[in-house]
Scaffold this active site. Structure first.
Site, short mmCIF file in Angstrom:
data_model
loop_
_atom_site.label_atom_id
_atom_site.label_comp_id
_atom_site.label_asym_id
_atom_site.label_seq_id
_atom_site.Cartn_x
_atom_site.Cartn_y
_atom_site.Cartn_z
N GLU A 349 0.85 -1.19 0.00
CA GLU A 349 0.00 0.00 0.00
C GLU A 349 0.88 1.23 0.00
O GLU A 349 1.88 1.28 0.72
CB GLU A 349 -0.90 0.09 1.25
CG GLU A 349 -2.08 -0.84 1.26
CD GLU A 349 -2.96 -0.64 2.50
OE1 GLU A 349 -3.01 0.49 3.05
OE2 GLU A 349 -3.59 -1.62 2.92
C1 GBH Z 1 -4.01 1.78 5.57
O1 GBH Z 1 -3.62 2.04 6.88
C2 GBH Z 1 -5.16 0.80 5.58
O2 GBH Z 1 -4.70 -0.50 5.30
C3 GBH Z 1 -6.27 1.17 4.67
O3 GBH Z 1 -7.41 0.43 5.01
C4 GBH Z 1 -6.53 2.65 4.71
O4 GBH Z 1 -7.62 3.02 3.93
C5 GBH Z 1 -5.27 3.32 4.20
O5 GBH Z 1 -4.20 3.00 5.02
C6 GBH Z 1 -5.37 4.84 4.20
O6 GBH Z 1 -5.42 5.31 5.49
O7 GBH Z 1 -4.64 10.32 11.45
O8 GBH Z 1 -2.48 11.36 11.57
O9 GBH Z 1 -3.16 9.82 13.29
C7 GBH Z 1 -2.45 2.81 6.98
C8 GBH Z 1 -2.07 3.04 8.42
C9 GBH Z 1 -2.78 4.11 10.32
C10 GBH Z 1 -1.90 5.37 8.51
C11 GBH Z 1 -3.37 5.35 10.92
C12 GBH Z 1 -2.43 6.62 9.14
C13 GBH Z 1 -3.31 7.65 11.15
C14 GBH Z 1 -2.50 8.90 10.99
N1 GBH Z 1 -2.69 4.23 8.91
N2 GBH Z 1 -2.60 6.51 10.57
S1 GBH Z 1 -3.25 10.19 11.91
#
Ligand code: GBH
Length: 436
Positions: A349
């Protein structure tokens, strides 16, 4: 965007989605899952939006597979929904759900696309969540039963299989940060989930191997941890964050051990006898998937372990405020190549939320810059990178953020559900066309 000739023949290009984010519908006999429940509780999800309709992929699957095919991709990374095929989590399967995934896999193969299957992309059947979900060690048995059912149904035709998407999200984000279902903020729950998610991974790998499913791997997410200042306290906080996020799961998978900086806080809360599971967790894999989006700036903060907090950073940001830091991708590709020498690595991803419904130039440059970093990791650093999969084919349900953030190469109009390829779709399509 990039020059295909700079990548070896056989380098695979793909796009990803996940079941709850696109499928829609408990119609067709699916059971409830904990995201249905989480979204129904006010305050958890932007606008209390849920996956009831999503992109109606269930109803428009052929159109979506045609979009993948026309784009010129090699791989489609998708997930199956546990509650759709086992409404009670275990026991009697839902035939309609199984038939849908049969048609999906066949539809991919008919179009010459490789099905890259993820078993769990976050929608836990509600009945299992009610029994403690990832906090309960029985999740290993429940997950093995689901893996066995699906392996016997589609396991002979998928190109690859990965038990769990992003263990960090399943465990830490959901049980410590409270951002994802079940929305807990509890160190003990988090510690148990951190270990059980890897234990369940191991149980599923055993089942998939037993069923002769080919190409079994794992998918972890990584976030570059940048100290908010040069102070010793901030640098230490950033190391702790890095250990929890980027080294805990690969530690279990490839080193049979969890990092010291994490044990410091988690050990008292880990399930009794956790060390005995390390051989199961560390079973050999055929590949590792790297999900990468952003970096975080981490500062020391008052309070109990891990005593840290993200602070605002100075780099350009995406629609949802995540900093854009392409070099981080090269960093992690090198890190995992050192963790598991020789193991084929895929970017599983990478992408961004961008508001623009059609002329999404920010996506074109984001993808261009990240693909260039991946190319350098391969060509200059010798990382055995074998493919690049972008998130996502379609705009879709972005979990706690609802339908606002748009991660797709293809725009989805949520009123009409009409699909419309964006500029980034066309750019990727021309880059993928072989000139010779
Ligand atoms: C992926 O997670 C997922 O596999 C997918 O389902 C999702 O749609 C995609 O990313 C896009 O988000 O809000 O600043 O605290 C990625 C891991 C974990 C990255 C949570 C962003 C939150 C950042 N994600 N994180 S924040």
């Amino acid at each position: 965007m990039f020059d295909r000739s700079q990548f070896p023949d056989g380098f695979l290009w793909g796009a990803a989605t996940s079941a709850y984010q696109i499928e829609g519908g408990a119609q067709g006999g699916a059971g409830r899952n904990h995201w249905d429940d989480f979204a129904a509780t006010p305050g958890n999800v932007e606008g209390a939006e849920n996956g009831d309709v999503a992109c109606d992929h269930i109803g428009r699957m052929d159109e979506d597979l045609d979009l993948l095919k026309d784009l010129g991709l090699d791989i489609y990374r998708f997930s199956t929904s546990w509650a759709r095929v086992l409404p009670e989590g275990t026991g009697t399967p839902n035939r309609e759900g199984l038939d849908f995934y049969d048609r999906l896999v066949d539809g991919l193969l008919e179009r010459g696309l490789k099905p890259a299957w993820t078993l769990y992309h976050w929608e836990l059947p509600s009945v299992l969540a009610d029994r403690g979900g990832w906090r309960n060690r029985d999740i290993g048995d429940w997950f093995a039963e689901y893996a066995d059912l699906m392996a016997s149904r589609i396991g002979d035709r998928v190109w690859s299989a990965a038990p769990i998407n992003e263990p960090w999200c399943v465990a830490w984000l959901s049980h410590f940060e409270g951002v994802h279902a079940p929305g807990l903020r509890d160190i003990r729950a988090a510690a148990r989930a951190m270990h059980h998610v890897l234990y369940a991974h191991g149980r599923a790998v055993e089942v998939l191997r037993g069923a002769n499913v080919s190409n079994v791997g794992a998918v972890c997410n990584f976030e570059y941890s940048n100290p908010a200042s040069d102070s010793e306290a901030d640098r230490r906080a950033a190391r702790t964050y890095d250990a929890i996020y980027n080294r805990f799961f690969t530690g279990g998978l490839f080193h049979g051990a969890y990092p010291e900086e994490v044990l410091e806080g988690l050990e008292p809360h880990l399930p009794h006898g956790w060390q005995d599971d390390m051989p199961l967790i560390g079973q050999p894999l055929d590949w590792l998937g790297v999900n990468y989006y952003t970096r975080k700036n981490i500062a020391a903060a008052p309070g109990p372990w891990p005593a840290l907090a993200p602070v605002d950073g100075s780099l350009p940001k995406t629609q949802v405020g995540w900093e854009i830091y392409p070099e981080g991708l090269r960093h992690f590709l090198n890190q995992v190549a050192r963790d598991a020498p020789g193991l084929p690595i895929y970017v599983t991803e990478n992408g961004l939320a961008a508001e623009a419904p059609h002329q999404d130039d920010q996506r074109i440059s984001y993808l261009t810059d990240h693909i260039e970093q991946a190319r350098k990791a391969m060509a200059e650093d010798g990382v055995p990178l074998a493919g690049y999969i972008t998130w996502s084919l379609l705009d879709n349900y972005e979990w706690s953020l609802g339908y606002g953030p748009r991660f797709g190469l293809v725009h989805v109009d949520y009123d009409t559900l009409e699909r419309r390829p964006k500029a980034s779709y066309h750019a990727l399509r021309s880059a993928l066309k072989r000139s010779a």
